[in-house]
Design a protein around this motif. Structure first.
Motif, PDB file in Angstrom:
ATOM      1  N   GLY A 163       0.793  -1.217   0.000  1.00 44.78           N
ATOM      2  CA  GLY A 163       0.000   0.000   0.000  1.00 44.78           C
ATOM      3  C   GLY A 163       0.823   1.264   0.000  1.00 44.78           C
ATOM      4  N   ARG A 164       2.115   1.161   0.322  1.00 45.70           N
ATOM      5  CA  ARG A 164       2.952   2.357   0.405  1.00 45.70           C
ATOM      6  C   ARG A 164       3.424   2.858  -0.945  1.00 45.70           C
ATOM      7  N   ASP A 165       3.509   1.965  -1.934  1.00 42.32           N
ATOM      8  CA  ASP A 165       3.948   2.415  -3.259  1.00 42.32           C
ATOM      9  C   ASP A 165       3.297   1.644  -4.406  1.00 42.32           C
ATOM     10  N   GLY A 166       2.453   0.640  -4.109  1.00 41.47           N
ATOM     11  CA  GLY A 166       1.759  -0.116  -5.141  1.00 41.47           C
ATOM     12  C   GLY A 166       2.555  -1.256  -5.748  1.00 41.47           C
ATOM     13  N   SER A 167       3.788  -1.475  -5.302  1.00 48.34           N
ATOM     14  CA  SER A 167       4.604  -2.541  -5.869  1.00 48.34           C
ATOM     15  C   SER A 167       4.091  -3.904  -5.424  1.00 48.34           C
ATOM     16  N   CYS A 168       4.298  -4.902  -6.295  1.00 51.22           N
ATOM     17  CA  CYS A 168       3.892  -6.265  -5.955  1.00 51.22           C
ATOM     18  C   CYS A 168       4.903  -6.843  -4.972  1.00 51.22           C
ATOM     19  N   SER A 169       4.438  -7.308  -3.831  1.00 52.11           N
ATOM     20  CA  SER A 169       5.331  -7.825  -2.793  1.00 52.11           C
ATOM     21  C   SER A 169       5.379  -9.342  -2.750  1.00 52.11           C
ATOM     22  N   SER A 170       4.377  -9.995  -3.383  1.00 53.36           N
ATOM     23  CA  SER A 170       4.362 -11.457  -3.310  1.00 53.36           C
ATOM     24  C   SER A 170       3.487 -12.048  -4.403  1.00 53.36           C
ATOM     25  N   VAL A 171       4.013 -13.116  -5.043  1.00 61.22           N
ATOM     26  CA  VAL A 171       3.230 -13.984  -5.921  1.00 61.22           C
ATOM     27  C   VAL A 171       3.466 -15.398  -5.400  1.00 61.22           C
ATOM     28  N   PRO A 172       2.543 -15.971  -4.662  1.00 60.68           N
ATOM     29  CA  PRO A 172       2.838 -17.183  -3.881  1.00 60.68           C
ATOM     30  C   PRO A 172       3.284 -18.389  -4.695  1.00 60.68           C
ATOM     31  N   ALA A 174       4.980 -18.173  -7.706  1.00 62.99           N
ATOM     32  CA  ALA A 174       6.040 -17.825  -8.652  1.00 62.99           C
ATOM     33  C   ALA A 174       7.404 -17.822  -7.965  1.00 62.99           C
ATOM     34  N   GLN A 175       8.435 -18.214  -8.706  1.00 60.09           N
ATOM     35  CA  GLN A 175       9.776 -18.207  -8.146  1.00 60.09           C
ATOM     36  C   GLN A 175      10.301 -16.793  -7.943  1.00 60.09           C
ATOM     37  N   LYS A 176       9.826 -15.867  -8.791  1.00 57.70           N
ATOM     38  CA  LYS A 176      10.329 -14.494  -8.723  1.00 57.70           C
ATOM     39  C   LYS A 176       9.182 -13.523  -8.998  1.00 57.70           C
ATOM     40  N   VAL A 177       9.126 -12.467  -8.205  1.00 60.68           N
ATOM     41  CA  VAL A 177       8.133 -11.422  -8.419  1.00 60.68           C
ATOM     42  C   VAL A 177       8.649 -10.477  -9.499  1.00 60.68           C
ATOM     43  N   PRO A 178       7.901 -10.256 -10.580  1.00 60.62           N
ATOM     44  CA  PRO A 178       8.378  -9.344 -11.641  1.00 60.62           C
ATOM     45  C   PRO A 178       8.617  -7.942 -11.088  1.00 60.62           C
ATOM     46  N   ASP A 179       9.741  -7.351 -11.481  1.00 59.80           N
ATOM     47  CA  ASP A 179      10.077  -6.012 -10.988  1.00 59.80           C
ATOM     48  C   ASP A 179       9.065  -4.971 -11.433  1.00 59.80           C
ATOM     49  N   PHE A 180       8.439  -5.196 -12.579  1.00 61.25           N
ATOM     50  CA  PHE A 180       7.510  -4.210 -13.130  1.00 61.25           C
ATOM     51  C   PHE A 180       6.075  -4.412 -12.641  1.00 61.25           C
ATOM     52  N   ALA A 181       5.843  -5.424 -11.831  1.00 59.00           N
ATOM     53  CA  ALA A 181       4.477  -5.703 -11.365  1.00 59.00           C
ATOM     54  C   ALA A 181       4.091  -4.702 -10.291  1.00 59.00           C
ATOM     55  N   ARG A 182       3.099  -3.891 -10.573  1.00 62.88           N
ATOM     56  CA  ARG A 182       2.621  -2.920  -9.595  1.00 62.88           C
ATOM     57  C   ARG A 182       1.230  -2.453  -9.978  1.00 62.88           C
ATOM     58  N   VAL A 183       0.568  -1.813  -9.037  1.00 64.21           N
ATOM     59  CA  VAL A 183      -0.739  -1.223  -9.254  1.00 64.21           C
ATOM     60  C   VAL A 183      -0.633   0.252  -8.884  1.00 64.21           C
ATOM     61  N   ARG A 184      -1.486   1.079  -9.463  1.00 62.82           N
ATOM     62  CA  ARG A 184      -1.372   2.511  -9.198  1.00 62.82           C
ATOM     63  C   ARG A 184      -1.594   2.818  -7.729  1.00 62.82           C
ATOM     64  N   HIS A 185      -0.675   3.592  -7.183  1.00 71.37           N
ATOM     65  CA  HIS A 185      -0.757   4.042  -5.794  1.00 71.37           C
ATOM     66  C   HIS A 185      -1.215   5.490  -5.763  1.00 71.37           C
ATOM     67  N   TRP A 186      -2.176   5.798  -4.884  1.00 71.60           N
ATOM     68  CA  TRP A 186      -2.690   7.154  -4.731  1.00 71.60           C
ATOM     69  C   TRP A 186      -2.176   7.738  -3.415  1.00 71.60           C
ATOM     70  N   GLU A 187      -1.620   8.931  -3.489  1.00 72.67           N
ATOM     71  CA  GLU A 187      -1.196   9.586  -2.253  1.00 72.67           C
ATOM     72  C   GLU A 187      -2.423   9.926  -1.428  1.00 72.67           C
ATOM     73  N   SER A 188      -2.390   9.533  -0.165  1.00 76.15           N
ATOM     74  CA  SER A 188      -3.563   9.714   0.705  1.00 76.15           C
ATOM     75  C   SER A 188      -3.164  10.448   1.979  1.00 76.15           C
ATOM     76  N   PHE A 189      -4.173  10.974   2.646  1.00 78.33           N
ATOM     77  CA  PHE A 189      -3.959  11.763   3.852  1.00 78.33           C
ATOM     78  C   PHE A 189      -5.239  11.678   4.680  1.00 78.33           C
ATOM     79  N   GLU A 190      -5.112  11.467   5.974  1.00 76.00           N
ATOM     80  CA  GLU A 190      -6.285  11.293   6.839  1.00 76.00           C
ATOM     81  C   GLU A 190      -6.299  12.360   7.920  1.00 76.00           C
ATOM     82  N   THR A 191      -7.398  13.097   8.001  1.00 83.57           N
ATOM     83  CA  THR A 191      -7.552  14.091   9.050  1.00 83.57           C
ATOM     84  C   THR A 191      -9.017  14.500   9.158  1.00 83.57           C
TER      85      THR A 191
END
Length: 416
Positions: A163-172, A174-191
Motif C-alpha cells: 500500500g505504500r507504493d503499489g509494488s507487488c510484494s508477493s506472488v505465492p 512464482a519463483q520471482k516477483v516481476p520487478d515491473f508488477a505494480r498497481v497505481r498508488h494514490w497519495e492519501s492523507f487522513e484528518t
C-alpha cells in the motif's frame, strides 16, 4: 391486566403508562439527544426527482418495480440541458471515505474521480489507497481482498501489493516477483474524520494539505452527526454558492416552519485567499432569524474556509457556543457529486447543535433541488452585484490544468 376496548377491538392496556415506562421513555429520549449522532442521507432520486416505482418489494415479481432508478434518471436527464462544462475533475485533495467506516485490517471499494479505488487500513492503522483492479487478471481487490500488514492481497490468485507504493510484494506460486508488477498508488492523507486522496491531471505532487482541526483530532469535541447527499451537477457549482450571495435570501430566506411568520436574514462576504494560500477562499456569513417581522433571534456568525476545490471548514459562533462543520465534495462521475457534512461541538452543546444540524440539512437540500436540474452557464448574464461570481470563477480556474479531463456527454451512461 385490564384492557381498553375501542370500536370492539382490544387497545392499549390501561396500565401501560406506568412511572417505570415514563422514566424509560425519558431516558431513551435523553440518550438519543445526547448520544446518538444524526445521520441524514439523501440518494440522488430523493431531492427533486420523481421516485422510482418501488412496488411491494416482495421479491416474487408481484408489485415489482417497473421503473428502475436509472430509468428515472434517464427520463430526467432527457429533459435537461447540461451546458458547456469546465473540466469535470479538478486538481486537489478529495475525500474518498469517512475514517469511521474503515477499521484496522479492513478494505473498502470506493468509486471516485471516475476511478475504482481500494481503500484499506493496515494492521498498524495507516491508510493506503490503490487502484481496485489487480493488474494480473483484473479482480477487484477491494471485494474479498485481505489486508496483511501494509499490503493488500488479491482474492483471485493471492498476489499482494504494498500500500505504500503499489509494488507487488508477493506472488505465492512464482519463483520471482516481476520487478515491473505494480498497481497505481494514490497519495492519501487522513484528518478531521476523512480519508483524502490527491488527484492531479499532470501528475504533480501535492503543494498543500488539509490541516487537522485540534478539537476534532484530539477528541475533545463531540461528534454531533452527519449528512450525505448525492447531487447531479458539476463540482464547481457547489462551492460557487459561497460567492453567489444573492441566492441566500432567495433560497435560504424563507423559514423552515411557519414560512409566512419567520424569515432567515443573511449577510455575506466572499474573498479569495492571500498570495501565500492561493488555494483557499473565505466566506463570512451573519445569520439572524426574523420572527413576525419584529423579533431578531438565533444570531450566528459563520466563517467558511474553502480549502481547495473539495473541502470546507465552517466555524460557527452561536449564542450558546461554538460549532464546526467539515464538508467534503467529491466527484464520483462527471455530473455526480457526493457531499458530506460532519458536525462537532463541545459536549454540553450537543442538544442545540443537533437542531442546527437539522436546519443545515434542510437548507442544503434547498440548494440540491436547484443543482439537480440547473444548466451550467459558462457565460452567465450577470449584473454589477454579481461580480463575486466572476471573481470566484477566476479563483476556481487554478484547479484546472492542460490535461484535466473534459466531459463527453453520453445518454446511455445513466446507471448511477
Amino acid at each position: 391486566m385490564e384492557c381498553l376496548i375501542r370500536d370492539g377491538l382490544p387497545a392499549v392496556p390501561a396500565a401501560w403508562w406506568t412511572p417505570a415506562a415514563a422514566v424509560a421513555a425519558v431516558v431513551a429520549f435523553l440518550y438519543y439527544v445526547l448520544r446518538v449522532p444524526v445521520n441524514w442521507t439523501k440518494e440522488l432520486c430523493d431531492v427533486g426527482f420523481d421516485p422510482p416505482d418501488r412496488g411491494l418489494g416482495l421479491g416474487f415479481g408481484l408489485g415489482a418495480s417497473r421503473r428502475s432508478r436509472s430509468a428515472v434518471m434517464r427520463q430526467a436527464q432527457g429533459k435537461r440541458r447540461i451546458g458547456n462544462l469546465p473540466p469535470v475533475f479538478p486538481n486537489g485533495w478529495f475525500s474518498v471515505l469517512e475514517s469511521s467506516r474503515l477499521g484496522r485490517g479492513a478494505v473498502e471499494h470506493v468509486a471516485a474521480l471516475g476511478q475504482n479505488l481500494a481503500v484499506f487500513r493496515g494492521d498498524a492503522g495507516h491508510v493506503h489507497v490503490l487502484d481496485a483492479y489487480c493488474p494480473h487478471m483484473g479482480a477487484n481487490m477491494a471485494v474479498g481482498g485481505r489486508v496483511h500488514g501494509d499490503c493488500l492481497e488479491c482474492p483471485f490468485h493471492e498476489w499482494s501489493f504494498d500500500g505504500r507504493d503499489g509494488s507487488c510484494s508477493s506472488v505465492p506460486y512464482a519463483q520471482k516477483v516481476p520487478d515491473f508488477a505494480r498497481v497505481r498508488h494514490w497519495e492519501s492523507f487522513e484528518t478531521n474524520g476523512f480519508i483524502f486522496v490527491w488527484h492531479h491531471a499532470e501528475g504533480d505532487a501535492p503543494s498543500w494539505w488539509p490541516q487537522p482541526v485540534a478539537a476534532i483530532e484530539d477528541g475533545s469535541w463531540a461528534f454531533v452527526g452527519r449528512n450525505e447527499f448525492l447531487v447531479s451537477c458539476h463540482i464547481q457549482e457547489i462551492p460557487e454558492n459561497g460567492a453567489d450571495v444573492a441566492h441566500l435570501n432567495a433560497v435560504h430566506g424563507p423559514g423552515m416552519v411557519g414560512r409566512g411568520l419567520s424569515r432567515h436574514l443573511w449577510d455575506a462576504q466572499w474573498t479569495p485567499g492571500a498570495d501565500d494560500r492561493p488555494h483557499t477562499a473565505t466566506l463570512k456569513l451573519n445569520h439572524q432569524l426574523d420572527l413576525f417581522g419584529k423579533f431578531r433571534m438565533l444570531k450566528m456568525d459563520v466563517c467558511a474556509n474553502q480549502i481547495g476545490p473539495g473541502y470546507v471548514e465552517m466555524s460557527m459562533e452561536t449564542q450558546f457556543g461554538p460549532i464546526i462543520i467539515v464538508q467534503s465534495v467529491t466527484p464520483v462521475e462527471p455530473l455526480l457529486q457526493k457531499v458530506i457534512h460532519r458536525m462537532y461541538c463541545p459536549p454540553l452543546l450537543v442538544p442545540y447543535a443537533k437542531i442546527v444540524l437539522y436546519g443545515e440539512c434542510v437548507m442544503f437540500e434547498r440548494d440540491v433541488l436547484v443543482w439537480n436540474h440547473k444548466q451550467f452557464q459558462d457565460k452567465p448574464l450577470l449584473v454589477k452585484e454579481d461580480r463575486l461570481i466572476s471573481r470566484y470563477r477566476r479563483w476556481f480556474s487554478q484547479f484546472y490544468s492542460e490535461n484535466s479531463p473534459k466531459h463527453a456527454f453520453r445518454k446511455e451512461t445513466m446507471e448511477w
